[in-house]
Scaffold this active site. Structure first.
Site, PDB file in Angstrom:
ATOM      1  N   GLU A 177       0.830  -1.204   0.000  1.00 60.37           N
ATOM      2  CA  GLU A 177       0.000   0.000   0.000  1.00 60.37           C
ATOM      3  C   GLU A 177       0.866   1.255   0.000  1.00 60.37           C
ATOM      4  OE1 GLU A 177      -4.167  -0.449   1.789  1.00 60.37           O
ATOM      5  OE2 GLU A 177      -2.884  -1.425   3.277  1.00 60.37           O
ATOM      6  N   GLU A 200      -3.802  -9.837   2.860  1.00 58.41           N
ATOM      7  CA  GLU A 200      -4.652  -9.584   4.023  1.00 58.41           C
ATOM      8  C   GLU A 200      -5.764 -10.622   4.190  1.00 58.41           C
ATOM      9  OE1 GLU A 200      -2.758  -5.527   3.408  1.00 58.41           O
ATOM     10  OE2 GLU A 200      -3.290  -7.271   2.200  1.00 58.41           O
TER      11      GLU A 200
END
Length: 287
Positions: free
Chosen positions: A134, A154
């Site tokens: 990210e 995730e």
């Protein structure tokens, strides 16, 4: 016009040893994640340090570009899941959601950082996972080691890449490729990140990652800092405005654009062109 500042005179904010800050060449700051034994997983202390240093960097006229890299074999393993587990077990889920909304700069104070109009280069020296990817997705230029593996895993841990990664990857790679990376959660190579997914600019041998990033930073520093920062602001505004015309109007009205149009550097650039010489840029005025 801002007074020129020597590298030796630069004094970044005090910070822990979880990050390192240096100035390897004129106008360039190098920010290094420094938890190699934990694959540079990000802690709250680290986030506070990064925020303080990047806020200072944004306000320092003599610094035009920042390079972000990791110490050791990884770039960044993302969040410290052990600490996250402790918070979850202690009933901290609601506070986590509020913090994500409240902390506008995002994961590690980088993944959603929008206020900075100075270029950010990611020098991806090794693996990047979760929040580490990210971070990369919110950098302007990405140089990656050919050995680096990148993942948004995730879903494999019951969590979600909520710190800007999902919308950015969808815009960059398109829905299907973003779904492949996010829903399968499996790692991809740096080469695939460059050629299929489109969020890595250049893949180089591991030993050349930082030197390549420094060379790109030096090339940017040959350009007018006012024009560079105005251009980055235009790119950021393009992601927040629905039409080209709205983005153009928002950019021309921005502080960075107004400064570029009225700065000494625009006069210097045009004068140097007519005089057939290299321009001598000055530090931008503070916004």
């Amino acid at each position: 016009m801002a007074k020129e500042t020597s590298v030796a005179a630069l004094q970044p904010p005090a910070h822990s040893d979880e990050i390192k800050v240096s100035f390897p060449q004129d106008h360039v700051m190098l920010l290094t994640f420094n938890r190699p034994k934990s694959l540079n997983a990000v802690t709250p202390t680290m986030t506070e340090d990064i925020k303080a240093v990047l806020d200072w960097f944004d306000d320092e006229p003599s610094l035009w570009i920042v390079i972000i890299t990791g110490e050791g074999r990884a770039f960044c393993a993302g969040a410290d899941l052990i600490e996250w587990n402790k918070r979850q077990a202690g009933g901290g889920a609601e506070e986590d959601q509020k913090r994500i909304i409240r902390d506008l700069d995002g994961f590690a104070s980088i993944s959603r950082r929008y206020t900075s109009s100075k270029p950010i280069i990611a020098a991806v020296n090794g693996g990047a996972y979760g929040g580490g990817v990210e971070i990369i997705l919110n950098c302007d230029l990405v140089i990656a080691s050919e050995e680096a593996m990148l993942a948004l895993p995730e879903v494999k841990r019951g969590v979600v890449a909520v710190q800007g990664g999902m919308p950015r990857l969808s815009r960059i790679a398109g829905h299907q490729l973003a779904s492949e990376m996010l829903l399968l959660g499996r790692p991809i190579t740096a080469k695939d990140a460059a050629t299929r997914f489109g969020f890595v600019n250049k893949v180089v041998p591991k030993t050349e990652v930082l030197s390549t990033a420094l060379a790109w930073a030096a090339e940017i520093a040959q350009n007018s800092p006012d024009a560079v920062q105005s251009t980055k602001r235009a790119l950021l505004l393009a992601t927040r405005n629905g039409s080209v015309e709205d983005a153009v109007v928002a950019h021309v009205s921005s502080k960075e654009s107004k400064r570029a149009f009225t700065s000494e550097n625009i006069q210097e650039g045009l004068r140097a062109f007519t005089e057939k010489r290299k321009p001598a840029w000055k530090n931008p005025a503070k916004l």
